[in-house]
Write a protein that holds these residues in place. Structure first.
Motif, mmCIF file in Angstrom:
data_model
loop_
_atom_site.group_PDB
_atom_site.id
_atom_site.type_symbol
_atom_site.label_atom_id
_atom_site.label_comp_id
_atom_site.label_asym_id
_atom_site.label_seq_id
_atom_site.Cartn_x
_atom_site.Cartn_y
_atom_site.Cartn_z
ATOM 1 N N UNK A 35 0.850 -1.187 0.000
ATOM 2 C CA UNK A 35 0.000 0.000 0.000
ATOM 3 C C UNK A 35 0.889 1.241 0.000
ATOM 4 N N UNK A 36 0.328 2.355 -0.339
ATOM 5 C CA UNK A 36 1.032 3.634 -0.218
ATOM 6 C C UNK A 36 0.408 4.337 0.980
ATOM 7 N N UNK A 37 1.154 4.426 2.097
ATOM 8 C CA UNK A 37 0.565 4.934 3.337
ATOM 9 C C UNK A 37 0.196 6.415 3.299
ATOM 10 N N UNK A 38 0.980 7.195 2.586
ATOM 11 C CA UNK A 38 0.745 8.632 2.449
ATOM 12 C C UNK A 38 0.865 8.946 0.966
ATOM 13 N N UNK A 39 -0.093 9.674 0.387
ATOM 14 C CA UNK A 39 0.014 9.997 -1.042
ATOM 15 C C UNK A 39 1.395 10.550 -1.399
ATOM 16 N N UNK A 40 2.017 9.954 -2.414
ATOM 17 C CA UNK A 40 3.343 10.372 -2.848
ATOM 18 C C UNK A 40 4.476 9.601 -2.195
ATOM 19 N N UNK A 41 4.153 8.744 -1.220
ATOM 20 C CA UNK A 41 5.168 7.961 -0.507
ATOM 21 C C UNK A 41 5.488 6.689 -1.288
ATOM 22 N N UNK A 42 6.491 5.951 -0.807
ATOM 23 C CA UNK A 42 6.865 4.670 -1.417
ATOM 24 C C UNK A 42 5.890 3.588 -0.984
ATOM 25 N N UNK A 43 5.731 2.540 -1.794
ATOM 26 C CA UNK A 43 4.904 1.408 -1.374
ATOM 27 C C UNK A 43 5.518 0.718 -0.154
ATOM 28 N N UNK A 44 4.652 0.294 0.752
ATOM 29 C CA UNK A 44 5.087 -0.461 1.922
ATOM 30 C C UNK A 44 4.241 -1.720 2.038
ATOM 31 N N UNK A 45 4.797 -2.715 2.729
ATOM 32 C CA UNK A 45 4.089 -3.964 2.962
ATOM 33 C C UNK A 45 4.522 -4.496 4.324
ATOM 34 N N UNK A 46 3.715 -5.366 4.896
ATOM 35 C CA UNK A 46 4.054 -5.922 6.206
ATOM 36 C C UNK A 46 3.937 -4.852 7.277
ATOM 37 N N UNK A 47 5.009 -4.651 8.013
ATOM 38 C CA UNK A 47 5.048 -3.637 9.071
ATOM 39 C C UNK A 47 5.787 -2.397 8.576
ATOM 40 N N UNK A 49 7.447 -1.957 5.772
ATOM 41 C CA UNK A 49 8.701 -2.192 5.053
ATOM 42 C C UNK A 49 8.626 -1.619 3.642
ATOM 43 N N UNK A 50 9.650 -0.860 3.268
ATOM 44 C CA UNK A 50 9.748 -0.324 1.918
ATOM 45 C C UNK A 50 10.714 -1.146 1.073
ATOM 46 N N UNK A 51 11.435 -2.063 1.733
ATOM 47 C CA UNK A 51 12.371 -2.946 1.037
ATOM 48 C C UNK A 51 12.155 -4.377 1.508
ATOM 49 N N UNK A 52 12.398 -5.326 0.605
ATOM 50 C CA UNK A 52 12.320 -6.749 0.931
ATOM 51 C C UNK A 52 13.633 -7.178 1.588
ATOM 52 N N UNK A 53 13.673 -8.419 2.056
ATOM 53 C CA UNK A 53 14.861 -8.931 2.736
ATOM 54 C C UNK A 53 16.113 -8.848 1.866
ATOM 55 N N UNK A 54 15.960 -9.011 0.544
ATOM 56 C CA UNK A 54 17.111 -8.983 -0.358
ATOM 57 C C UNK A 54 17.546 -7.559 -0.732
ATOM 58 N N UNK A 55 16.846 -6.557 -0.191
ATOM 59 C CA UNK A 55 17.208 -5.164 -0.461
ATOM 60 C C UNK A 55 16.459 -4.539 -1.626
ATOM 61 N N UNK A 56 15.685 -5.326 -2.350
ATOM 62 C CA UNK A 56 14.931 -4.764 -3.481
ATOM 63 C C UNK A 56 13.712 -4.004 -2.956
ATOM 64 N N UNK A 57 13.308 -2.949 -3.665
ATOM 65 C CA UNK A 57 12.176 -2.147 -3.183
ATOM 66 C C UNK A 57 10.845 -2.899 -3.291
ATOM 67 N N UNK A 58 9.958 -2.595 -2.372
ATOM 68 C CA UNK A 58 8.602 -3.150 -2.401
ATOM 69 C C UNK A 58 7.872 -2.563 -3.600
ATOM 70 N N UNK A 59 7.120 -3.415 -4.308
ATOM 71 C CA UNK A 59 6.291 -2.979 -5.440
ATOM 72 C C UNK A 59 4.825 -3.112 -5.045
ATOM 73 N N UNK A 60 3.984 -2.382 -5.707
ATOM 74 C CA UNK A 60 2.561 -2.396 -5.387
ATOM 75 C C UNK A 60 1.923 -3.777 -5.555
ATOM 76 N N UNK A 61 2.534 -4.661 -6.299
ATOM 77 C CA UNK A 61 1.987 -6.006 -6.501
ATOM 78 C C UNK A 61 2.424 -6.986 -5.406
#
Length: 171
Positions: A35-47, A49-61
């Protein structure tokens, strides 16, 4: 009246407490789908998180499970803690450290290390470090003043106030 001394230690000797991690998880809330918590912010998921464990950015999918969300958050926090241990030279007590890690989780370790919070800690001005949680960086998100409830980012300002309050209590 009983005095309670809160011992400060070198940051290298500290790690985020279970209580500190719980606070981050509760503030961030869990989302299964990105989800995008604040309009214009990066996608986050889980708690938050804007990045996955491998360091890649979270995508909206992206989606996650509670277990994976915990792993993602712990990976993020572990990287933040390594960076904080390089840039914070002043000693902290456990509560102060937990608050700083929470700030770094939100701001990013690079932003935290460049912040007035860390600069104040490093010169031993702990009250100023608490006050710095309320500065413009903590009040703004995506160019908006989050103190103004109309800007749909009020949580950013409320969280900054919470950090300040807990920091002052830790003195």
């Amino acid at each position: 009246m009983e005095t309670h001394i809160k011992q400060r230690l070198a940051v290298a000797m500290l790690s985020l407490s279970a209580m500190g991690f719980s606070g981050i998880a509760l503030h961030e809330s869990y989302t299964e789908k990105a989800t995008i918590p604040i309009p214009g912010d990066r996608p986050t998921v889980g708690f938050g998180s804007t990045f996955k464990e491998d360091g890649s950015p979270v995508k909206m999918t992206d989606t996650t499970t509670p277990q994976r969300a915990i792993r993602m958050s712990l990976a993020h926090i572990g990287k933040d803690e390594l960076q904080l241990k390089r840039c914070v030279t002043g000693p902290l007590n456990q509560a102060e450290y937990d608050i700083l890690v929470d700030f770094s989780y939100w701001r990013g370790s690079g932003g935290a290390c460049r912040s007035e919070v860390v600069k104040s800690i490093n010169r031993g001005d702990y009250v100023a470090s608490c006050e710095a949680y309320l500065n413009l960086d903590s009040r703004r998100a995506t160019g908006k003043d989050c103190k103004d409830s109309l800007n749909r980012c009020r949580g950013v300002w409320l969280r900054a106030q919470d950090r300040y309050q807990r920091c002052m209590e830790a003195q």
